[in-house]
Design a protein around this motif. Structure first.
Motif, PDB file in Angstrom:
ATOM      1  N   GLY A 162      -6.727  -2.758   7.653  1.00 51.48           N
ATOM      2  CA  GLY A 162      -5.540  -3.065   6.626  1.00 51.48           C
ATOM      3  C   GLY A 162      -5.238  -1.667   6.268  1.00 51.48           C
ATOM      4  N   VAL A 163      -6.130  -1.075   5.543  1.00 49.52           N
ATOM      5  CA  VAL A 163      -5.784   0.271   4.998  1.00 49.52           C
ATOM      6  C   VAL A 163      -5.205   1.366   5.965  1.00 49.52           C
ATOM      7  CG1 VAL A 163      -6.552   2.547   4.273  1.00 49.52           C
ATOM      8  CG2 VAL A 163      -7.446   0.427   3.212  1.00 49.52           C
ATOM      9  N   LEU A 164      -5.547   1.290   7.204  1.00 51.50           N
ATOM     10  CA  LEU A 164      -5.045   2.075   8.371  1.00 51.50           C
ATOM     11  C   LEU A 164      -3.690   1.684   8.709  1.00 51.50           C
ATOM     12  CD1 LEU A 164      -5.325   4.199  10.541  1.00 51.50           C
ATOM     13  CD2 LEU A 164      -6.893   2.754  12.154  1.00 51.50           C
ATOM     14  N   ALA A 165      -3.606   0.353   9.019  1.00 53.21           N
ATOM     15  CA  ALA A 165      -2.188  -0.220   9.304  1.00 53.21           C
ATOM     16  C   ALA A 165      -1.014   0.152   8.197  1.00 53.21           C
ATOM     17  CB  ALA A 165      -2.235  -1.762   9.588  1.00 53.21           C
ATOM     18  N   ALA A 166      -1.467   0.235   6.928  1.00 51.82           N
ATOM     19  CA  ALA A 166      -0.724   0.417   5.704  1.00 51.82           C
ATOM     20  C   ALA A 166      -0.333   1.919   5.909  1.00 51.82           C
ATOM     21  CB  ALA A 166      -1.335   0.044   4.344  1.00 51.82           C
ATOM     22  N   ARG A 167      -1.316   2.744   6.006  1.00 55.83           N
ATOM     23  CA  ARG A 167      -1.148   4.174   6.506  1.00 55.83           C
ATOM     24  C   ARG A 167      -0.127   4.421   7.186  1.00 55.83           C
ATOM     25  NH1 ARG A 167      -6.400   7.299   8.120  1.00 55.83           N
ATOM     26  NH2 ARG A 167      -7.074   6.620   5.901  1.00 55.83           N
ATOM     27  N   ARG A 168       0.132   3.419   8.150  1.00 55.14           N
ATOM     28  CA  ARG A 168       0.864   3.796   9.523  1.00 55.14           C
ATOM     29  C   ARG A 168       2.237   3.002   9.033  1.00 55.14           C
ATOM     30  NH1 ARG A 168      -2.772   3.233  14.959  1.00 55.14           N
ATOM     31  NH2 ARG A 168      -4.105   4.666  14.612  1.00 55.14           N
ATOM     32  N   GLY A 169       2.582   2.717   7.884  1.00 55.35           N
ATOM     33  CA  GLY A 169       3.820   2.046   7.379  1.00 55.35           C
ATOM     34  C   GLY A 169       4.001   0.620   7.564  1.00 55.35           C
ATOM     35  N   LYS A 170       3.160  -0.205   7.934  1.00 55.97           N
ATOM     36  CA  LYS A 170       3.151  -1.552   8.240  1.00 55.97           C
ATOM     37  C   LYS A 170       2.907  -2.286   6.850  1.00 55.97           C
ATOM     38  CE  LYS A 170       1.770  -1.772  13.092  1.00 55.97           C
ATOM     39  NZ  LYS A 170       2.978  -2.494  13.511  1.00 55.97           N
TER      40      LYS A 170
ATOM     41  N   THR B   3      -2.805 -10.256  -3.414  1.00 57.63           N
ATOM     42  CA  THR B   3      -2.810  -9.206  -4.621  1.00 57.63           C
ATOM     43  C   THR B   3      -2.578  -7.986  -4.054  1.00 57.63           C
ATOM     44  OG1 THR B   3      -4.553 -10.442  -5.757  1.00 57.63           O
ATOM     45  CG2 THR B   3      -4.370  -8.216  -6.147  1.00 57.63           C
ATOM     46  N   ARG B   4      -1.672  -7.159  -4.523  1.00 55.68           N
ATOM     47  CA  ARG B   4      -1.357  -5.765  -3.899  1.00 55.68           C
ATOM     48  C   ARG B   4      -2.663  -4.912  -4.334  1.00 55.68           C
ATOM     49  NH1 ARG B   4       3.322  -3.798  -2.740  1.00 55.68           N
ATOM     50  NH2 ARG B   4       3.467  -5.775  -1.539  1.00 55.68           N
ATOM     51  N   ILE B   5      -3.114  -4.358  -3.084  1.00 61.75           N
ATOM     52  CA  ILE B   5      -4.214  -3.337  -3.032  1.00 61.75           C
ATOM     53  C   ILE B   5      -3.628  -2.100  -3.119  1.00 61.75           C
ATOM     54  CG2 ILE B   5      -6.009  -2.609  -2.012  1.00 61.75           C
ATOM     55  CD1 ILE B   5      -6.394  -5.221  -3.057  1.00 61.75           C
ATOM     56  N   LEU B   6      -2.614  -1.679  -2.127  1.00 62.37           N
ATOM     57  CA  LEU B   6      -2.097  -0.336  -1.818  1.00 62.37           C
ATOM     58  C   LEU B   6      -0.489  -0.589  -1.484  1.00 62.37           C
ATOM     59  CD1 LEU B   6      -4.603   1.502   0.563  1.00 62.37           C
ATOM     60  CD2 LEU B   6      -4.224   2.187  -1.920  1.00 62.37           C
ATOM     61  N   PRO B   7       0.343   0.343  -1.530  1.00 63.31           N
ATOM     62  CA  PRO B   7       1.647   0.271  -1.014  1.00 63.31           C
ATOM     63  C   PRO B   7       1.796  -0.204   0.322  1.00 63.31           C
ATOM     64  CG  PRO B   7       1.492   2.092  -2.306  1.00 63.31           C
ATOM     65  CD  PRO B   7       0.250   1.719  -2.188  1.00 63.31           C
ATOM     66  N   GLY B   8       2.265  -1.478   0.466  1.00 68.54           N
ATOM     67  CA  GLY B   8       2.179  -2.018   1.915  1.00 68.54           C
ATOM     68  C   GLY B   8       0.974  -2.802   2.382  1.00 68.54           C
ATOM     69  N   LEU B   9      -0.042  -3.205   1.229  1.00 69.01           N
ATOM     70  CA  LEU B   9      -1.252  -3.744   1.821  1.00 69.01           C
ATOM     71  C   LEU B   9      -1.666  -4.750   0.552  1.00 69.01           C
ATOM     72  CD1 LEU B   9      -3.903  -4.017   3.375  1.00 69.01           C
ATOM     73  CD2 LEU B   9      -4.737  -2.299   1.901  1.00 69.01           C
TER      74      LEU B   9
END
Length: 338
Positions: A28-36, A62-68
């Motif tokens: 999830g962290v990796l996908a959000a890092r890629r803009g998903k 719950t929001r964890i990171l922007p986009g995640l």
């Protein structure tokens, strides 16, 4: 396996204790890092997703990171919501003297075998079939593969259950004819209009029968939609996490075969906690020799699928800093395997 995160649904499973929740979170962290825009949903009743993120999670995202976002689906919440819908519907037709018995039956239903799992599977189906979702990718941190396999069998099971229920009610003969007409015949394609899209002619049914028919058909249609999407390799895939040990290898082999037999696309396996080359000493030398044999076995028995490897890290995975490190290692492993 670069395309792993390009699907809409990703199921991460494996034997307990192999690190599938940590891998789900890092993906999830990796996908959000890629803009998903990503949602990670834990469907394992023994939730540990919140522990990995070091955050309190609940039944809503719950929001964890922007986009995640992340959530832990609560079967008790799903049971209560389902029983509330059933009770509300039945109140429309039950006479006042029946209400005490109705409420008693609803209380008993909370503890009935399978009630939580049925409610959980319905919630999963709603996530899978939702065309209006805000997320590009939904990652399911799953219990062992049983949930997915039972979800795939729900349409046929529900058809059989519906016919059996109505066969005991003489007043529902016309309703039974309608539902039987809509039940896929043996061998019929799941995409047949009888399975999902056909609408019965209910003009001759009374209000109660029509209401029951609409409820049953709507729920069954939801399960068919979910099954079709889970079975679509362009839309969905299953990733197994295992460690280079005997029992995880055996369980993964059985699970992969079960999913293949059920028509669920398997993207690959991820071998977690492989000893790093720099680990020294006699103890690690002996462990590495044993591990090498298991890695050969994995390469032989799971040769049809990608098998990227993750090294065993020096500390537990908890909190975003450690998850970022795991995401880095995961990205290298996935890219190296292509």
């Amino acid at each position: 396996m670069k395309s792993l995160l390009n699907r809409r649904l990703l199921w991460v499973g494996g034997k307990g204790g192999v690190g599938k929740t940590s891998v789900s979170a890092a993906l999830g962290v990796l996908a959000a890092r890629r803009g998903k825009r990503v949602l990670i949903a834990s469907t394992d009743p023994a939730h540990s997703l919140g522990d990995v993120f070091d955050r309190q999670l609940g039944d809503q995202p719950t929001r964890i990171l922007p986009g995640l976002d992340a959530m832990e689906i609560d079967p008790d919440v799903e049971v209560e919501a389902h029983l509330a819908r059933v009770t509300s519907q039945m109140r429309r037709f039950a006479v006042p003297r029946m209400m005490d018995e109705l409420e008693r039956q609803m209380r008993l239903s909370r503890q009935s075998p399978g009630t939580q799992e049925a409610a959980l599977l319905e919630r999963i189906s709603r996530l899978v079939a939702n065309d209006d979702s805000d997320y590009d990718l939904i990652i399911f941190d799953t219990a062992p593969t049983g949930h997915t396999l039972r979800l795939l069998s729900l349409p046929e099971a529900m058809s059989a259950w519906t016919e059996g229920l109505l066969s005991h009610n003489r007043k529902s003969e016309e309703l039974g004819k309608v539902l039987k007409h809509l039940t896929p015949r043996k061998g019929q394609d799941i995409d047949s209009p009888f399975a999902e899209n056909a609408d019965p002619s209910m003009g001759e049914l009374d209000e109660r029968s029509r209401d029951v028919a609409e409820t049953l058909l709507t729920r069954r249609r939801l399960f068919y939609q979910a099954r079709r999407r889970i079975s679509d390799p362009e839309h969905s895939a299953f990733l197994f996490v295992l460690t280079p040990e005997r029992l995880p290898i055996l369980e993964t082999g059985r699970a992969v075969k079960s999913l293949e037999d059920a028509g669920v696309p398997v993207a690959g396996t991820l071998v977690n906690r492989v000893l790093p080359a720099e680990a020294g000493g006699d103890f690690f030398a002996a462990r590495r020799a044993q591990e090498a044999e298991y890695l050969k076995r994995i390469d032989h028995e799971l040769a049809s699928w990608p098998r990227p490897r993750l090294p065993w890290l020096t500390s537990d995975i908890q909190g975003l800093e450690r998850l970022e490190e795991l995401a880095d290692a995961l990205e290298k492993a996935l890219d190296h395997n292509d």
